[in-house]
Write an enzyme that holds these catalytic residues in place. Structure first.
Site, mmCIF file in Angstrom:
data_model
loop_
_atom_site.group_PDB
_atom_site.id
_atom_site.type_symbol
_atom_site.label_atom_id
_atom_site.label_comp_id
_atom_site.label_asym_id
_atom_site.label_seq_id
_atom_site.Cartn_x
_atom_site.Cartn_y
_atom_site.Cartn_z
ATOM 1 N N ARG A 61 0.793 -1.245 0.000
ATOM 2 C CA ARG A 61 0.000 0.000 0.000
ATOM 3 C C ARG A 61 0.819 1.287 0.000
ATOM 4 O O ARG A 61 0.228 2.370 -0.063
ATOM 5 C CB ARG A 61 -0.976 0.019 1.185
ATOM 6 N N ASN A 277 -10.577 -10.993 -4.848
ATOM 7 C CA ASN A 277 -10.428 -11.259 -6.280
ATOM 8 C C ASN A 277 -9.167 -12.085 -6.525
ATOM 9 O O ASN A 277 -8.099 -11.659 -6.092
ATOM 10 C CB ASN A 277 -10.316 -9.944 -7.073
ATOM 11 N N ASP A 304 -0.975 -12.924 -1.566
ATOM 12 C CA ASP A 304 -1.840 -11.849 -2.063
ATOM 13 C C ASP A 304 -2.319 -11.002 -0.883
ATOM 14 O O ASP A 304 -3.478 -10.584 -0.822
ATOM 15 C CB ASP A 304 -3.019 -12.399 -2.862
ATOM 16 N N PRO A 322 -11.984 -5.600 -2.329
ATOM 17 C CA PRO A 322 -11.575 -7.005 -2.308
ATOM 18 C C PRO A 322 -10.164 -7.191 -1.769
ATOM 19 O O PRO A 322 -9.258 -6.412 -2.066
ATOM 20 C CB PRO A 322 -11.662 -7.409 -3.785
#
Length: 430
Positions: A61, A277, A304, A322
């Site tokens: 992030r 996702n 992920d 997601p």
């Protein structure tokens, strides 16, 4: 500085041995090693020693969404999860589509110093799928970018994808594809099946993933290129990967812990933490993914890791962003789904969570054998100690774990990065 790991079993096999680390390398392995006066002794009697784990797929992030995670908190979570190297995806703000951003991410990882943070460069400018980035400049920069992906988006234009594969081959780098045909997933928030129909959720068909995996296998074949498939999630993808490998196509694939363990029955709660996702699929898909990992059809496990703040998850299901946390829980979930049932040994875990991802990414000093003279990137695991997951107890700045209140097997007790203890007893220097 010396570190002595006392009483470990290499790969969970054989007799207990001591491992002496001096500087950045393994200096000695044997029974009853004399303890140097300055050594930091870690009692790890009958615990499992693995090469440090490597994660090809995380979202840290930074830059842009530091309220959800940053490189410091993400690195701490990684070290506590047993990781010594992670790859940070480019869907940041700004996008990591130039050396300015990729070199920043690399330098921030070096400043924090808990894991090696390797930025993944974008394949296309702004992740828009149209214009290729200057991959060569990112590969030649301080970060020496090795993997490129538009993850979060699919490089859905076949001509752009083919050019990317050709360009990457000339540079000796890898394209990692988020396999999703976007025209099949407009408005989709859940796996297309009976559960989504019953809950009134828009469905995401398996074909959206499988069609891109098949297409990109053929593009890689014709371009003489390597391609890596992110977060495989369906039984059909497994069959396509098996076929492609049998044809000699240079294709690798990853699977996430949550796709190994969880299925779409969890969506009945409408809890946004379960939106991800690709979506959680049916039980038959999870079973196929586990077997594919055991058989080597799927090459590695990646987390992920996708932190989101409460205001992004604690909303109606279709509005939730997601993604799920994964760095601190990945090894335990793999033990639960793969080791406990006998599908993988601890040596196999080293292969799919360290050796294979390091090989795929071209990391020369990670995923190395547990031998004298090798880099001391190491993970110590107590296989007999369980722990209960709480989002608030994780190192991430966010708490969106799908394993809240679950008791999982195996606890990471120490992580070493080039001989430096970066996590110990579920505590990190951060």
């Amino acid at each position: 500085m010396s570190v002595l790991l006392r009483g470990v079993r290499l790969y969970g096999e054989g007799e207990q041995v001591d491992v002496l680390v001096e500087g950045e390398q393994i200096a000695n392995i044997g029974a009853g090693i004399d303890i140097p006066d300055t050594a930091d002794v870690i009692d790890a009697i009958d615990q499992v020693l693995l090469p440090g784990l490597v994660d090809l797929h995380t979202h840290l992030r930074e830059p842009g969404r530091e309220y959800a995670e940053d490189i410091e908190t993400g690195s701490a979570a990684a070290a506590l999860g047993g990781y010594t190297a992670v790859f940070a995806m480019p869907n940041t703000t700004p996008v990591a589509d130039s050396p300015v951003v990729t070199d920043h991410v690399w330098r921030r990882g070096q400043q924090v110093g808990l894991v090696d943070v390797h930025p993944v460069g974008a394949v296309t400018v702004g992740l828009a799928g149209a214009e290729l980035t200057e991959m060569g400049m990112m590969a030649a920069g301080a970060a020496q970018v090795r993997i490129f992906s538009d993850d979060g988006n699919c490089v859905h234009n076949p001509l752009v994808m083919r050019r990317a594969l050709e360009y990457a081959t000339g540079l000796g780098v890898l394209i990692a594809q988020h396999a999703e045909e976007p025209r099949l997933t407009v408005g989709a928030v859940a796996h297309e099946g009976p559960t989504a129909a019953r809950l009134g959720l828009s469905g995401w068909p398996r074909a959206a993933e499988e069609s891109i995996v098949a297409r990109d296998a053929l593009l890689a074949r014709d371009a003489g290129a390597r391609v890596h498939i992110c977060h495989a999630s369906t039984a059909g993808t497994v069959e396509i990967l098996k076929w492609a490998k049998e044809q000699g196509i240079s294709i690798t694939a990853e699977v996430t812990p949550h796709h190994l363990l969880l299925d779409d029955s969890r969506l009945a709660s409408y809890d946004g933490v379960n939106r991800v996702n690709p979506p959680l699929r049916e039980t038959a898909d999870a079973v196929a993914l586990r077997q594919a990992l055991a058989d080597g059809i799927i090459d590695c496990v990646t987390t992920d890791h996708a932190p989101h703040a409460d205001h992004e998850k604690c909303v109606e299901f279709s509005a939730a962003r997601p993604g799920m946390l994964g760095l601190q829980t990945a090894l335990s979930v793999v033990v639960h789904t793969m080791v406990v049932p006998g599908l993988l040994s601890w040596r196999d875990v080293a292969q799919v969570m360290s050796e294979n991802p390091a090989r795929i990414a071209g990391l020369p000093d990670h995923g190395r054998p547990l031998e004298v003279g090798e880099p001391a990137n190491l993970t110590v695991v107590d296989p007999d100690v369980t722990w209960t997951v709480t989002g608030d107890g994780l190192a991430s700045r966010s708490a969106n774990t799908p394993y809240e209140a679950m008791t999982l097997p195996a606890t990471v007790t120490a992580t070493l990065l080039r001989g430096k203890v970066t996590a110990r007893g579920q505590k990190s220097p951060v």
